[in-house]
Write a protein that holds these residues in place. Sequence first.
Motif, short mmCIF file in Angstrom:
data_model
loop_
_atom_site.label_atom_id
_atom_site.label_comp_id
_atom_site.label_asym_id
_atom_site.label_seq_id
_atom_site.Cartn_x
_atom_site.Cartn_y
_atom_site.Cartn_z
N GLY A 55 -9.27 -52.05 -67.34
CA GLY A 55 -9.08 -52.42 -65.95
C GLY A 55 -7.64 -52.29 -65.47
N GLU A 56 -6.78 -51.72 -66.27
CA GLU A 56 -5.37 -51.57 -65.92
C GLU A 56 -5.10 -50.12 -65.53
OE1 GLU A 56 -1.89 -54.07 -68.14
OE2 GLU A 56 -2.62 -52.31 -69.16
N ASP A 57 -4.24 -49.91 -64.57
CA ASP A 57 -3.84 -48.56 -64.18
C ASP A 57 -2.40 -48.32 -64.64
OD1 ASP A 57 -6.24 -47.99 -62.91
OD2 ASP A 57 -5.54 -48.87 -61.01
N ILE A 58 -2.15 -47.11 -65.10
CA ILE A 58 -0.81 -46.75 -65.56
C ILE A 58 -0.29 -45.62 -64.70
CG2 ILE A 58 0.54 -45.75 -67.44
CD1 ILE A 58 -1.25 -47.12 -69.39
N PHE A 59 0.93 -45.75 -64.26
CA PHE A 59 1.60 -44.70 -63.48
C PHE A 59 2.79 -44.20 -64.29
CE2 PHE A 59 -0.42 -47.51 -60.42
CZ PHE A 59 -1.14 -46.61 -59.66
N VAL A 60 2.80 -42.93 -64.54
CA VAL A 60 3.89 -42.32 -65.30
C VAL A 60 4.80 -41.59 -64.33
CG1 VAL A 60 4.51 -40.70 -67.11
CG2 VAL A 60 2.41 -42.04 -67.31
N VAL A 61 6.05 -41.95 -64.31
CA VAL A 61 7.02 -41.34 -63.42
C VAL A 61 7.82 -40.33 -64.22
CG1 VAL A 61 8.99 -41.74 -61.93
CG2 VAL A 61 7.17 -43.46 -62.09
N VAL A 62 7.79 -39.08 -63.75
CA VAL A 62 8.51 -38.01 -64.41
C VAL A 62 9.63 -37.55 -63.49
CG1 VAL A 62 8.37 -35.71 -65.41
CG2 VAL A 62 6.43 -37.28 -65.61
N GLU A 63 10.86 -37.60 -63.98
CA GLU A 63 11.99 -37.19 -63.18
C GLU A 63 12.16 -35.69 -63.31
OE1 GLU A 63 15.52 -39.35 -64.04
OE2 GLU A 63 14.50 -41.29 -64.00
N GLU A 64 12.33 -35.02 -62.17
CA GLU A 64 12.56 -33.58 -62.18
C GLU A 64 14.04 -33.31 -62.00
OE1 GLU A 64 10.14 -31.45 -59.45
OE2 GLU A 64 8.34 -32.57 -59.97
N ASP A 65 14.54 -32.34 -62.70
CA ASP A 65 15.96 -31.99 -62.61
C ASP A 65 16.23 -31.09 -61.42
OD1 ASP A 65 16.59 -33.47 -64.79
OD2 ASP A 65 16.27 -31.83 -66.19
#
Length: 96
Positions: A86-96
């Motif tokens: 029931g948990e949502d995960i958001f992955v933040v990827v930094e772009e150069d």
Amino acid sequence: MKHSYKFTKNFYFIATVVFVVWMLFFDSNDFYSQYQLKAKVEELEDQKVYYEKKIEATEADREALLKDSELLEKFAREKYFMKKDGEDIFVVVEED
């Protein structure tokens, strides 16, 4: 001078010089090959020390993870992006 000239005409002296030259420069175990092998051995010994340290660090991390369930959960979430039901995960990827 004549004495040294007679010495160089000696068969055993010539054979010894040829043998030494052959062993130093043309044999499969010449100086250059030995130098390369010694450098390779030193490199491999350095790698061995590095990997032994990495093994010790990994074993220490493993022991810590097996003893502490909160640390294990944190590790699983950060490394493997695991989540609870029931948990949502958001992955933040930094772009150069």
